[in-house]
Write a protein that holds these residues in place. Structure first.
Motif, PDB file in Angstrom:
ATOM      1  N   GLY A 159      47.070  54.983  -4.004  1.00  0.00           N
ATOM      2  CA  GLY A 159      47.382  56.210  -3.289  1.00  0.00           C
ATOM      3  C   GLY A 159      46.326  56.559  -2.261  1.00  0.00           C
ATOM      4  N   PRO A 160      46.514  57.681  -1.548  1.00  0.00           N
ATOM      5  CA  PRO A 160      45.577  58.059  -0.484  1.00  0.00           C
ATOM      6  C   PRO A 160      44.168  58.340  -0.985  1.00  0.00           C
ATOM      7  N   VAL A 161      44.041  58.899  -2.182  1.00  0.00           N
ATOM      8  CA  VAL A 161      42.707  59.160  -2.730  1.00  0.00           C
ATOM      9  C   VAL A 161      41.957  57.843  -2.937  1.00  0.00           C
ATOM     10  N   ASP A 162      42.661  56.856  -3.449  1.00  0.00           N
ATOM     11  CA  ASP A 162      42.041  55.540  -3.671  1.00  0.00           C
ATOM     12  C   ASP A 162      41.643  54.899  -2.338  1.00  0.00           C
ATOM     13  N   SER A 163      42.493  55.058  -1.318  1.00  0.00           N
ATOM     14  CA  SER A 163      42.166  54.531   0.022  1.00  0.00           C
ATOM     15  C   SER A 163      40.905  55.188   0.565  1.00  0.00           C
ATOM     16  N   ALA A 164      40.805  56.501   0.383  1.00  0.00           N
ATOM     17  CA  ALA A 164      39.643  57.235   0.889  1.00  0.00           C
ATOM     18  C   ALA A 164      38.371  56.786   0.184  1.00  0.00           C
ATOM     19  N   ARG A 165      38.468  56.494  -1.089  1.00  0.00           N
ATOM     20  CA  ARG A 165      37.266  56.081  -1.833  1.00  0.00           C
ATOM     21  C   ARG A 165      36.841  54.662  -1.458  1.00  0.00           C
ATOM     22  N   ILE A 166      37.798  53.803  -1.183  1.00  0.00           N
ATOM     23  CA  ILE A 166      37.449  52.472  -0.675  1.00  0.00           C
ATOM     24  C   ILE A 166      36.771  52.609   0.682  1.00  0.00           C
ATOM     25  N   ALA A 167      37.295  53.487   1.540  1.00  0.00           N
ATOM     26  CA  ALA A 167      36.699  53.709   2.861  1.00  0.00           C
ATOM     27  C   ALA A 167      35.279  54.231   2.738  1.00  0.00           C
ATOM     28  N   THR A 168      35.043  55.108   1.763  1.00  0.00           N
ATOM     29  CA  THR A 168      33.693  55.636   1.533  1.00  0.00           C
ATOM     30  C   THR A 168      32.730  54.518   1.137  1.00  0.00           C
ATOM     31  N   LEU A 169      33.187  53.618   0.270  1.00  0.00           N
ATOM     32  CA  LEU A 169      32.352  52.479  -0.122  1.00  0.00           C
ATOM     33  C   LEU A 169      31.968  51.639   1.092  1.00  0.00           C
ATOM     34  N   LEU A 170      32.940  51.376   1.952  1.00  0.00           N
ATOM     35  CA  LEU A 170      32.663  50.546   3.124  1.00  0.00           C
ATOM     36  C   LEU A 170      31.789  51.253   4.117  1.00  0.00           C
ATOM     37  N   ASP A 171      31.909  52.589   4.236  1.00  0.00           N
ATOM     38  CA  ASP A 171      31.020  53.338   5.114  1.00  0.00           C
ATOM     39  C   ASP A 171      29.580  53.193   4.649  1.00  0.00           C
ATOM     40  N   ARG A 172      29.377  53.214   3.347  1.00  0.00           N
ATOM     41  CA  ARG A 172      28.017  53.065   2.806  1.00  0.00           C
ATOM     42  C   ARG A 172      27.499  51.643   3.036  1.00  0.00           C
ATOM     43  N   PHE A 173      28.447  50.671   3.008  1.00  0.00           N
ATOM     44  CA  PHE A 173      28.070  49.279   3.259  1.00  0.00           C
ATOM     45  C   PHE A 173      27.585  49.123   4.700  1.00  0.00           C
ATOM     46  N   ASP A 174      28.301  49.776   5.633  1.00  0.00           N
ATOM     47  CA  ASP A 174      27.910  49.706   7.052  1.00  0.00           C
ATOM     48  C   ASP A 174      26.548  50.356   7.280  1.00  0.00           C
TER      49      ASP A 174
END
Length: 275
Positions: A260-275
């Motif tokens: 769902g959208p919440v899960d998508s947002a949390r994956i995006a947060t992980l990748l933002d921290r990776f960047d």
């Protein structure tokens, strides 16, 4: 075998026999031949089977064919992988398990994984050895690059890595499922010593694994939701898909997509921290 398969097997053997020249298989050419390719007696000699039996097989007669004999014929006729699979199929025998690609993975595989971003994805072989992954997968789980190659194995990580264990909301179910898949694959690949090596090391590293292994669980993959409790972003639910590569059937792409959208947002947060 059905009558049709018997006829097809005979036609296939004859076609492959006639395609070969004596020098192709290390035999001396005995002058001009009335028919192209090898003689039946030469195939029988090369494969170690009786001439009468081989003749009957080419004629499509109802005679038994063991895996050893079909393998010997495949070797004598210098069959490539596709032809080997076909002759086993025609003989009514399951083809031998495909082998993992030798050496490094094709660059295409890593490009596909990278193009699946931001969805976590990785590739494992029939032994559950992890061979390739993308950045999202490295952030979601343990980064495989930080794991020694002999331990870069899905079953090993599930039973020995504390972080992986804490990530899995239902560790019991996940561990049982992966162990069952590994045990089933080990049965299909009984000549592959890597399975015994992994199981033996896991016995020493995890008494819990040993108890489960002795109960002889067998399972095949079933589509499911991968439920994670990530220490950085919290709960993430991912649909888990296994995609088999046609060109390399021993390799499986594991693709994880947000439920769902919440899960998508949390994956995006992980990748933002990776960047």
């Amino acid at each position: 075998m059905t009558d049709h398969r018997k006829r097809e097997l005979g036609a296939f053997l004859r076609a492959r026999r006639e395609r070969l020249k004596p020098q192709d298989v290390g035999l001396a050419s005995a002058g001009r031949r009335r028919t192209p390719g090898l003689r039946r007696e030469e195939v029988a000699q090369l494969s170690g089977v009786g001439l009468t039996w081989y003749t009957w097989l080419e004629q499509g007669r109802d005679i038994p064919s063991s895996r050893q004999v079909i393998e010997a014929l495949a070797t004598a006729l210098r069959l490539e992988d596709d032809d080997r699979d076909h002759i086993f199929e025609l003989a009514g025998l399951r083809a031998a398990e495909p082998r993992s690609p030798d050496g490094e993975l094709p660059a295409l595989v890593q490009r596909v994984l990278d193009n699946l971003m931001p969805n976590p994805a990785y590739v494992f072989d029939q032994r559950l050895d992890i061979l390739a992954w993308n950045a999202a997968q490295a952030m979601l789980w343990v980064d495989p690059a930080t794991v020694e190659p002999p331990e870069r194995n899905l079953l090993w990580l599930i039973f020995t890595d504390p972080l992986v264990r804490s990530l899995l909301v239902d560790w019991e179910s996940a561990a049982g499922s992966v162990l069952g898949q590994f045990r089933a694959a080990a049965g299909r690949n009984s000549g592959d010593h890597r399975y015994a090596e992994i199981a033996g090391r896991l016995r020493e590293a995890s008494p819990e694994f040993g108890k489960r292994w002795d109960s002889y669980p067998v399972a095949e993959f079933d589509v499911e939701v991968n439920r994670l409790d990530h220490p950085k972003v919290g709960r993430i639910d991912l649909d888990l898909l296994h995609l088999r590569l046609v060109e390399h059937p021993t390799l499986t792409v594991v693709l994880q997509t947000p439920v769902g959208p919440v899960d998508s947002a949390r994956i995006a947060t992980l990748l933002d921290r990776f960047d």
